[in-house]
Design a protein around this motif. Structure first.
Motif, PDB file in Angstrom:
ATOM      1  N   ASN A   2       0.827  -1.204   0.000  1.00  0.00           N
ATOM      2  CA  ASN A   2       0.000   0.000   0.000  1.00  0.00           C
ATOM      3  C   ASN A   2       0.862   1.254   0.000  1.00  0.00           C
ATOM      4  OD1 ASN A   2      -2.149   1.836   0.401  1.00  0.00           O
ATOM      5  ND2 ASN A   2      -1.993   1.611   2.602  1.00  0.00           N
ATOM      6  N   ILE A  25     -11.046   4.713  -1.796  1.00  0.00           N
ATOM      7  CA  ILE A  25     -10.737   3.591  -0.923  1.00  0.00           C
ATOM      8  C   ILE A  25     -11.906   3.168  -0.022  1.00  0.00           C
ATOM      9  CG2 ILE A  25      -9.695   4.952   0.945  1.00  0.00           C
ATOM     10  CD1 ILE A  25      -7.581   2.703   1.159  1.00  0.00           C
ATOM     11  N   THR A  29     -13.002  -0.613  -0.246  1.00  0.00           N
ATOM     12  CA  THR A  29     -12.975  -1.414   0.982  1.00  0.00           C
ATOM     13  C   THR A  29     -14.309  -2.102   1.211  1.00  0.00           C
ATOM     14  OG1 THR A  29     -11.369   0.112   1.968  1.00  0.00           O
ATOM     15  CG2 THR A  29     -12.546  -1.360   3.464  1.00  0.00           C
ATOM     16  N   GLY A  33     -14.778  -6.034   1.332  1.00  0.00           N
ATOM     17  CA  GLY A  33     -15.392  -6.593   2.534  1.00  0.00           C
ATOM     18  C   GLY A  33     -16.498  -7.583   2.240  1.00  0.00           C
ATOM     19  N   ALA A  83      -7.197  -1.297   0.710  1.00  0.00           N
ATOM     20  CA  ALA A  83      -8.536  -1.772   1.048  1.00  0.00           C
ATOM     21  C   ALA A  83      -8.500  -3.202   1.564  1.00  0.00           C
ATOM     22  CB  ALA A  83      -9.443  -1.675  -0.186  1.00  0.00           C
ATOM     23  N   LEU A  86      -7.224  -3.258   5.158  1.00  0.00           N
ATOM     24  CA  LEU A  86      -8.260  -2.837   6.101  1.00  0.00           C
ATOM     25  C   LEU A  86      -9.277  -3.944   6.337  1.00  0.00           C
ATOM     26  CD1 LEU A  86      -8.812   0.771   4.711  1.00  0.00           C
ATOM     27  CD2 LEU A  86      -7.956   0.221   6.993  1.00  0.00           C
ATOM     28  N   SER A  87      -9.709  -4.581   5.261  1.00  0.00           N
ATOM     29  CA  SER A  87     -10.740  -5.604   5.370  1.00  0.00           C
ATOM     30  C   SER A  87     -10.237  -6.846   6.095  1.00  0.00           C
ATOM     31  CB  SER A  87     -11.251  -5.980   3.975  1.00  0.00           C
ATOM     32  OG  SER A  87     -12.417  -6.770   4.058  1.00  0.00           O
ATOM     33  N   SER A 164     -13.731  -1.736   9.316  1.00  0.00           N
ATOM     34  CA  SER A 164     -12.747  -1.585   8.244  1.00  0.00           C
ATOM     35  C   SER A 164     -13.157  -0.501   7.260  1.00  0.00           C
ATOM     36  CB  SER A 164     -12.578  -2.917   7.510  1.00  0.00           C
ATOM     37  OG  SER A 164     -13.825  -3.357   6.975  1.00  0.00           O
ATOM     38  N   ILE A 165     -14.447  -0.239   7.131  1.00  0.00           N
ATOM     39  CA  ILE A 165     -14.919   0.797   6.203  1.00  0.00           C
ATOM     40  C   ILE A 165     -14.882   2.171   6.859  1.00  0.00           C
ATOM     41  CG2 ILE A 165     -16.847   1.565   4.765  1.00  0.00           C
ATOM     42  CD1 ILE A 165     -17.758  -1.305   4.566  1.00  0.00           C
ATOM     43  N   PRO A 168     -11.260   4.235   6.670  1.00  0.00           N
ATOM     44  CA  PRO A 168     -10.938   5.134   5.545  1.00  0.00           C
ATOM     45  C   PRO A 168     -11.924   6.283   5.406  1.00  0.00           C
ATOM     46  CG  PRO A 168     -11.867   3.087   4.718  1.00  0.00           C
ATOM     47  CD  PRO A 168     -11.599   2.889   6.192  1.00  0.00           C
TER      48      PRO A 168
END
Length: 244
Positions: A2, A25, A29, A33, A83, A86-87, A164-165, A168
């Motif tokens: 990233n 993003i 994401t 997800g 993304a 994060l997920s 996770s969403i 960002p």
């Protein structure tokens, strides 16, 4: 991936185009997800994320963008990688590990990836710098390492505390905040056009819309956390004495 790919893309494309690509993003994401976390956003949630992204695009767009296909591809890959990070982090934190363990277990992987590049690119220069400046170099390295660990812990904690969403989404609001503060305190209000003003308004509206939806869902669910048994499923500070 990233961070490295994002920085590399700036060699081929403008910062404005990079920011436009990165503003997607939250939407990406949410898409990742669906497959990783098995969480399907509602139409209202997806619409609020699109509104937020569109607002950020209007805010950071400088009127024209320049860049090669290579740079755009690298920036898109970086955004997809971010993304995915994060997920996957959200899924692990919700089911298996706590923040401290996730930081601990990912550290050896980071070392294994970075050390070869350090030996190849930076070891000789660091040795030369150390001979010139003494142990102050080690202090700076130590401070940088502590800062990096603290950043990772806080970043994972935000994912754990929100989602996770949402992480960002908060990051995009930070971008809007930087733009507004630059206009107010750095005297850059001359370049603050109606397009940027509209973009900031749409981005904040998307943020409020999405945040309100999450608050509503939490209230309906009774704000209940999943009950785990013990051991690895328990945060370090909440494990029963027998599990220690």
């Amino acid at each position: 991936m990233n961070i490295v790919l994002n920085n590399s893309s700036l060699v081929f494309i403008t910062l404005s185009l990079n920011q436009i690509i990165r503003s997607a993003i939250p939407v990406i994401t949410a898409g990742v997800g669906i497959f990783v976390e098995k969480k399907i956003p509602t139409r209202a949630e997806f619409s609020s994320l699109v509104l937020l992204t569109f607002g950020v695009v209007l805010s950071v767009w400088e009127g024209s963008v320049h860049g090669s296909v290579t740079g755009i591809t690298i920036a898109l890959t970086s955004t997809l990688s971010g993304a995915a990070m994060l997920s996957f982090s959200g899924k692990i934190l919700s089911e298996k590990l706590d923040v401290l363990r996730l930081t601990f277990y990912t550290a050896p992987v980071s070392v294994g990836v970075l050390v070869p590049f350090f030996l190849w690119q930076e070891a000789a220069r660091l040795r030369e710098h150390f001979l010139q400046n003494g142990y102050s170099v080690l202090l700076l390295v130590l401070m940088g390492a502590i800062n990096a660990v603290a950043y990772n812990i806080l970043h994972y904690q935000v994912i754990f505390a929100t989602s996770s969403i949402m992480t960002p989404v908060i990051g995009m609001v930070k971008v809007i905040g930087v733009i507004v503060l630059s206009a107010v305190y750095l005297g850059e209000n001359k370049i603050f056009s109606m397009r940027m003003l509209l973009g900031c308004g749409l981005a904040l509206a998307g943020f409020c819309f999405y945040s309100g939806l999450q608050s509503y869902k939490t209230a309906r669910a009774g704000d209940k956390l999943p009950a785990h048994a013990s051991g690895e499923d328990k945060p370090l500070l909440q494990r029963p004495p027998s599990a220690a």
